[in-house]
Scaffold this motif. Structure first.
Motif, PDB file in Angstrom:
ATOM      1  N   ASP A 186       7.950  -4.264   9.110  1.00 32.55           N
ATOM      2  CA  ASP A 186       9.100  -3.476   8.670  1.00 32.55           C
ATOM      3  C   ASP A 186       9.329  -2.240   9.545  1.00 32.55           C
ATOM      4  O   ASP A 186      10.207  -1.435   9.259  1.00 32.55           O
ATOM      5  N   SER A 187       8.564  -2.097  10.608  1.00 32.21           N
ATOM      6  CA  SER A 187       8.785  -0.989  11.543  1.00 32.21           C
ATOM      7  C   SER A 187      10.163  -1.120  12.189  1.00 32.21           C
ATOM      8  O   SER A 187      10.623  -2.230  12.482  1.00 32.21           O
ATOM      9  N   ASP A 188      10.825   0.016  12.417  1.00 31.00           N
ATOM     10  CA  ASP A 188      12.135  -0.056  13.055  1.00 31.00           C
ATOM     11  C   ASP A 188      12.045  -0.579  14.486  1.00 31.00           C
ATOM     12  O   ASP A 188      13.018  -1.089  15.034  1.00 31.00           O
ATOM     13  N   TYR A 189      10.870  -0.475  15.090  1.00 35.38           N
ATOM     14  CA  TYR A 189      10.663  -1.028  16.435  1.00 35.38           C
ATOM     15  C   TYR A 189      10.847  -2.547  16.424  1.00 35.38           C
ATOM     16  O   TYR A 189      11.246  -3.150  17.422  1.00 35.38           O
ATOM     17  N   TYR A 190      10.564  -3.151  15.267  1.00 36.60           N
ATOM     18  CA  TYR A 190      10.726  -4.598  15.112  1.00 36.60           C
ATOM     19  C   TYR A 190      11.967  -4.946  14.292  1.00 36.60           C
ATOM     20  O   TYR A 190      12.080  -6.050  13.761  1.00 36.60           O
ATOM     21  N   GLY A 191      12.887  -4.005  14.170  1.00 43.09           N
ATOM     22  CA  GLY A 191      14.121  -4.273  13.451  1.00 43.09           C
ATOM     23  C   GLY A 191      14.030  -4.099  11.956  1.00 43.09           C
ATOM     24  O   GLY A 191      14.902  -4.578  11.224  1.00 43.09           O
ATOM     25  N   GLY A 192      12.998  -3.396  11.469  1.00 42.23           N
ATOM     26  CA  GLY A 192      12.827  -3.191  10.035  1.00 42.23           C
ATOM     27  C   GLY A 192      13.389  -1.862   9.566  1.00 42.23           C
ATOM     28  O   GLY A 192      14.175  -1.217  10.264  1.00 42.23           O
ATOM     29  N   HIS A 193      12.929  -1.431   8.388  1.00 44.67           N
ATOM     30  CA  HIS A 193      13.503  -0.255   7.737  1.00 44.67           C
ATOM     31  C   HIS A 193      12.526   0.920   7.613  1.00 44.67           C
ATOM     32  O   HIS A 193      12.850   1.917   6.964  1.00 44.67           O
ATOM     33  N   ASN A 194      11.338   0.798   8.178  1.00 39.30           N
ATOM     34  CA  ASN A 194      10.345   1.887   8.139  1.00 39.30           C
ATOM     35  C   ASN A 194      10.023   2.330   6.712  1.00 39.30           C
ATOM     36  O   ASN A 194       9.917   3.521   6.416  1.00 39.30           O
ATOM     37  N   ARG A 195       9.835   1.368   5.822  1.00 40.76           N
ATOM     38  CA  ARG A 195       9.547   1.729   4.437  1.00 40.76           C
ATOM     39  C   ARG A 195       8.073   2.062   4.213  1.00 40.76           C
ATOM     40  O   ARG A 195       7.700   2.560   3.156  1.00 40.76           O
ATOM     41  N   LEU A 196       7.235   1.787   5.206  1.00 40.11           N
ATOM     42  CA  LEU A 196       5.812   2.104   5.107  1.00 40.11           C
ATOM     43  C   LEU A 196       5.477   3.258   6.039  1.00 40.11           C
ATOM     44  O   LEU A 196       6.020   3.355   7.144  1.00 40.11           O
ATOM     45  N   ASP A 197       4.566   4.109   5.601  1.00 41.92           N
ATOM     46  CA  ASP A 197       4.082   5.218   6.419  1.00 41.92           C
ATOM     47  C   ASP A 197       2.799   4.768   7.111  1.00 41.92           C
ATOM     48  O   ASP A 197       1.762   4.587   6.460  1.00 41.92           O
ATOM     49  N   SER A 198       2.864   4.561   8.404  1.00 42.92           N
ATOM     50  CA  SER A 198       1.722   4.023   9.138  1.00 42.92           C
ATOM     51  C   SER A 198       0.553   4.999   9.231  1.00 42.92           C
ATOM     52  O   SER A 198      -0.547   4.608   9.625  1.00 42.92           O
ATOM     53  N   SER A 199       0.781   6.239   8.858  1.00 46.24           N
ATOM     54  CA  SER A 199      -0.304   7.221   8.909  1.00 46.24           C
ATOM     55  C   SER A 199      -1.148   7.232   7.636  1.00 46.24           C
ATOM     56  O   SER A 199      -2.217   7.860   7.592  1.00 46.24           O
ATOM     57  N   VAL A 200      -0.674   6.537   6.590  1.00 44.50           N
ATOM     58  CA  VAL A 200      -1.391   6.530   5.316  1.00 44.50           C
ATOM     59  C   VAL A 200      -2.674   5.711   5.425  1.00 44.50           C
ATOM     60  O   VAL A 200      -2.699   4.635   6.031  1.00 44.50           O
ATOM     61  N   GLU A 201      -3.747   6.226   4.821  1.00 45.40           N
ATOM     62  CA  GLU A 201      -5.010   5.500   4.733  1.00 45.40           C
ATOM     63  C   GLU A 201      -5.157   4.921   3.329  1.00 45.40           C
ATOM     64  O   GLU A 201      -4.793   5.561   2.336  1.00 45.40           O
ATOM     65  N   PHE A 202      -5.688   3.724   3.246  1.00 45.92           N
ATOM     66  CA  PHE A 202      -5.858   3.036   1.970  1.00 45.92           C
ATOM     67  C   PHE A 202      -7.354   2.914   1.681  1.00 45.92           C
ATOM     68  O   PHE A 202      -8.097   2.325   2.480  1.00 45.92           O
ATOM     69  N   HIS A 203      -7.775   3.462   0.556  1.00 43.65           N
ATOM     70  CA  HIS A 203      -9.192   3.528   0.222  1.00 43.65           C
ATOM     71  C   HIS A 203      -9.517   2.501  -0.879  1.00 43.65           C
ATOM     72  O   HIS A 203      -8.778   2.364  -1.860  1.00 43.65           O
ATOM     73  N   THR A 204     -10.620   1.817  -0.711  1.00 44.54           N
ATOM     74  CA  THR A 204     -11.044   0.863  -1.723  1.00 44.54           C
ATOM     75  C   THR A 204     -11.690   1.601  -2.902  1.00 44.54           C
ATOM     76  O   THR A 204     -12.207   2.702  -2.764  1.00 44.54           O
ATOM     77  N   GLY A 205     -11.638   0.947  -4.045  1.00 46.34           N
ATOM     78  CA  GLY A 205     -12.264   1.497  -5.250  1.00 46.34           C
ATOM     79  C   GLY A 205     -13.461   0.670  -5.671  1.00 46.34           C
ATOM     80  O   GLY A 205     -13.822  -0.327  -5.026  1.00 46.34           O
ATOM     81  N   ASP A 206     -14.072   1.052  -6.773  1.00 44.92           N
ATOM     82  CA  ASP A 206     -15.276   0.361  -7.253  1.00 44.92           C
ATOM     83  C   ASP A 206     -14.966  -0.807  -8.180  1.00 44.92           C
ATOM     84  O   ASP A 206     -15.777  -1.693  -8.359  1.00 44.92           O
ATOM     85  N   ALA A 207     -13.768  -0.817  -8.755  1.00 48.57           N
ATOM     86  CA  ALA A 207     -13.415  -1.865  -9.706  1.00 48.57           C
ATOM     87  C   ALA A 207     -13.203  -3.197  -9.000  1.00 48.57           C
ATOM     88  O   ALA A 207     -12.697  -3.266  -7.885  1.00 48.57           O
ATOM     89  N   TRP A 208     -13.605  -4.274  -9.696  1.00 47.03           N
ATOM     90  CA  TRP A 208     -13.392  -5.614  -9.126  1.00 47.03           C
ATOM     91  C   TRP A 208     -11.936  -5.991  -9.255  1.00 47.03           C
ATOM     92  O   TRP A 208     -11.288  -5.727 -10.258  1.00 47.03           O
ATOM     93  N   HIS A 209     -11.424  -6.620  -8.201  1.00 48.42           N
ATOM     94  CA  HIS A 209     -10.051  -7.113  -8.254  1.00 48.42           C
ATOM     95  C   HIS A 209      -9.943  -8.325  -7.325  1.00 48.42           C
ATOM     96  O   HIS A 209     -10.327  -8.283  -6.181  1.00 48.42           O
ATOM     97  N   ASN A 210      -9.415  -9.429  -7.872  1.00 53.35           N
ATOM     98  CA  ASN A 210      -9.284 -10.679  -7.112  1.00 53.35           C
ATOM     99  C   ASN A 210     -10.614 -11.135  -6.549  1.00 53.35           C
ATOM    100  O   ASN A 210     -10.723 -11.467  -5.386  1.00 53.35           O
TER     101      ASN A 210
END
Length: 210
Positions: A186-210
């Motif tokens: 979705d980056s505008d470089y690839y013709g998208g809308h830049n709806r995601l912030d590429s600088s954001v970090e995603f941290h895992t939690g302790d709870a089980w999921h999937n």
């Protein structure tokens, strides 16, 4: 056959050289003739078609096998089809071609699809997943149209929903710690809308999921 190496592809000789339409043409059809310009408003059919074209290629690249083949022109969403001169088309050469020039024009959206092709190959070179035996699909949600899988050392997340974006969407992963975006369709470089912030970090939690 189990564990036999395979080559994945979205488009092939058998599909595109027998008069069938290219994937891009199936997705966007006649709108490709008049609505691929970057100089005007983005047509909704083109917007959706470009988004799906990128995701179809990446999900095939990520899950399809131990190799990936790009059929000529598929990398930039070539319209129409290939058809060599024959009795059925009055020996016409009109479709016996690939319009490579379309991807080189700054005023057309084909450039974005071509850039994404390059981005996929650079990503695989940086994080080789085709040779990895680790492959695990952790989520396929029909309602949300979300697909999540691990391949190699990467976590692939796809949102195929035509209208919904998600915030704080929980997914499972085998790797604890911090995750970052390394390719965003979705980056505008690839013709998208830049709806995601590429600088954001995603941290895992302790709870089980999937």
């Amino acid at each position: 056959r189990y564990r036999e190496a395979t080559i994945a592809y979205c488009e092939s000789h058998d599909q595109a050289i027998v008069g069938d339409k290219s994937i891009a043409f199936w997705l966007m059809d006649k709108e490709m003739y008049d609505q691929m310009s970057t100089l005007g408003d983005l047509h909704p059919v083109i917007d959706r078609g470009i988004a799906l074209h990128k995701m179809i290629r990446l999900v095939s690249y990520g899950l399809g096998g131990e190799g990936y083949m790009t059929f000529m022109g598929n990398e930039f969403g070539h319209p129409e089809w290939i058809d060599f001169p024959r009795a059925g088309n009055n020996n016409s050469y009109h479709h016996a071609r690939r319009r490579w020039d379309l991807a080189e024009r700054d005023d057309l959206r084909y450039q974005h699809l071509d850039r994404f092709e390059e981005g996929m190959h650079k990503l695989e070179a940086r994080f080789p997943w085709l040779s990895s035996s680790h492959q695990y699909v952790s989520l396929t949600d029909e309602g949300d149209k979300v697909v999540v899988f691990e391949r190699g050392t990467l976590l692939f997340v796809f949102n195929f929903h035509p209208t919904k974006s998600f915030t704080d969407y929980k997914i499972g992963t085998n790797w604890p710690g911090v995750h970052k975006i390394v390719l965003d369709s979705d980056s505008d470089y690839y013709g998208g809308h830049n709806r995601l912030d590429s600088s954001v970090e995603f941290h895992t939690g302790d709870a089980w999921h999937n």
